[in-house]
Design a protein around this motif. Sequence first.
Motif, PDB file in Angstrom:
ATOM      1  N   LEU A 181      -4.583   1.968  -7.731  1.00  0.00           N
ATOM      2  CA  LEU A 181      -3.143   1.890  -8.244  1.00  0.00           C
ATOM      3  C   LEU A 181      -2.600   0.446  -8.746  1.00  0.00           C
ATOM      4  O   LEU A 181      -2.030   0.123  -9.516  1.00  0.00           O
ATOM      5  N   ALA A 182      -3.067  -0.395  -7.739  1.00  0.00           N
ATOM      6  CA  ALA A 182      -2.498  -1.910  -8.203  1.00  0.00           C
ATOM      7  C   ALA A 182      -3.364  -2.257  -9.360  1.00  0.00           C
ATOM      8  O   ALA A 182      -2.477  -3.049 -10.249  1.00  0.00           O
ATOM      9  N   TYR A 183      -4.434  -1.925  -9.486  1.00  0.00           N
ATOM     10  CA  TYR A 183      -5.144  -2.420 -10.714  1.00  0.00           C
ATOM     11  C   TYR A 183      -4.564  -2.122 -12.089  1.00  0.00           C
ATOM     12  O   TYR A 183      -4.355  -2.594 -12.991  1.00  0.00           O
ATOM     13  N   THR A 188       3.881   3.111  -8.343  1.00  0.00           N
ATOM     14  CA  THR A 188       3.819   3.844  -6.991  1.00  0.00           C
ATOM     15  C   THR A 188       3.201   3.355  -5.812  1.00  0.00           C
ATOM     16  O   THR A 188       3.102   3.759  -4.815  1.00  0.00           O
ATOM     17  N   THR A 189       2.680   1.994  -6.266  1.00  0.00           N
ATOM     18  CA  THR A 189       1.962   1.312  -5.524  1.00  0.00           C
ATOM     19  C   THR A 189       2.688   1.050  -4.065  1.00  0.00           C
ATOM     20  O   THR A 189       2.225   1.085  -3.004  1.00  0.00           O
ATOM     21  N   PRO A 190       3.918   0.184  -4.122  1.00  0.00           N
ATOM     22  CA  PRO A 190       5.056   0.075  -3.033  1.00  0.00           C
ATOM     23  C   PRO A 190       4.743   1.254  -1.934  1.00  0.00           C
ATOM     24  O   PRO A 190       4.619   1.435  -0.771  1.00  0.00           O
ATOM     25  N   GLU A 191       5.316   2.677  -2.632  1.00  0.00           N
ATOM     26  CA  GLU A 191       5.162   3.878  -1.964  1.00  0.00           C
ATOM     27  C   GLU A 191       4.048   4.245  -1.126  1.00  0.00           C
ATOM     28  O   GLU A 191       4.086   4.675  -0.207  1.00  0.00           O
ATOM     29  N   ILE A 225      -1.718  13.733   2.600  1.00  0.00           N
ATOM     30  CA  ILE A 225      -1.741  14.478   1.246  1.00  0.00           C
ATOM     31  C   ILE A 225      -0.822  13.915   0.120  1.00  0.00           C
ATOM     32  O   ILE A 225      -0.845  13.799  -1.116  1.00  0.00           O
ATOM     33  N   ASP A 226       0.351  13.197   0.759  1.00  0.00           N
ATOM     34  CA  ASP A 226       1.461  12.712  -0.164  1.00  0.00           C
ATOM     35  C   ASP A 226       0.732  11.293  -0.584  1.00  0.00           C
ATOM     36  O   ASP A 226       0.885  11.064  -2.027  1.00  0.00           O
ATOM     37  N   LEU A 227       0.023  10.795   0.203  1.00  0.00           N
ATOM     38  CA  LEU A 227      -0.751   9.528  -0.269  1.00  0.00           C
ATOM     39  C   LEU A 227      -1.642   9.682  -1.541  1.00  0.00           C
ATOM     40  O   LEU A 227      -1.845   9.170  -2.372  1.00  0.00           O
ATOM     41  N   GLN A 228      -2.465  10.823  -1.128  1.00  0.00           N
ATOM     42  CA  GLN A 228      -3.332  11.282  -2.450  1.00  0.00           C
ATOM     43  C   GLN A 228      -2.624  11.631  -3.493  1.00  0.00           C
ATOM     44  O   GLN A 228      -3.109  11.474  -4.829  1.00  0.00           O
TER      45      GLN A 228
END
Length: 342
Positions: A181-183, A188-191, A225-228
């Motif tokens: 995500l950062a790349y 959404t990276t902070p979340e 699951i939310d993270l995925q």
Amino acid sequence: MKKGWKILGHSLFWICATAFLVFIAHNNSKIPMQTLLVAFVLFGCININLFYFNYLILIPRFLDKKLYKRYFLSLLAATIAVGLIKYGFSTQLWDVMHPKVPNEKMEHEELHFVSYFFSTFITSILFIIFSIILQFTVDWFTNERVQRDLENQRLTAELSFLRSQINPHFLFNSLNSIYSLAYQKSDTTPEAILKLSEIMRYMLYECNDNKVDLAKELTYLQNYIDLQKIRFGNKAYVDLEVNGAVTSQRIAPLLLIAFIENAFKHGVANDSAHPIKLIINVSDGHLSFYMENKKHAHNRDSSGGIGLHNVKRRLDLLYPGNYNLEIHDDADTYTCELSLIL
């Protein structure tokens, strides 16, 4: 304190046993009470002393150390000494041991040493056998307790090792996702980092016991699951269904996550027509977990994984005989069903 209770227990046993024998003998014979008291109390104390001399001194000093010759010689000497002591008391207390019956003449007879010694030798042998049986019984229970303690320590160490594998394994996969995500410079990276922080807090501070609240474990699964979903840009499709009242049930921590991890690693998560299906049915003492996902032919981890092997081993250790796990790995679909007695 424990030693005091032990002495009290032994004392009560001998007092009750002696009183019972005196009572039975007095009610079933015409022998005077004073004779019974001398026979059972005085000679009983001598036999009890022989019992504990063998139990507390001879067995630990010689028999436990496999010094059999010294043990039997010492035991023989003690038995002979007890026989001589009893013989001496018997000759001195002849009138008490053999009271005169009214209207009946009775002469003082000398005790025949050999016949008397043989009879008292048999009694001494019985008390010695009882002390040996007691010692072997105590040793058996002690060894069983030690073996159980060692086994529990081994299982605890193995469970700690298995759990220590989970954190780096999960962290490795999650950091790879956040790195991606950062790349991509995703908003959404902070979340994702916040979700990972919540997950790691649970894993570090809530999972130190063998069992955790089922409600907390389900919250952990939802956070994962939310993270995925964040990683997939909210294009990961998961149908999570929880049936039943989640109240005070407890479950081994991090037990179901391996199955869900595998669904995201090896399955198709971004197909709305074939979502990852998760069904959890809960009752007071039972949990059933069902998972189904479509397999992706090119989404395989060539390095393998420790997740499923880990969770199977933990099930064997924590729920022996109280679970049933069925896995079906077909060409296009992967399903697993876990039935667990909580």
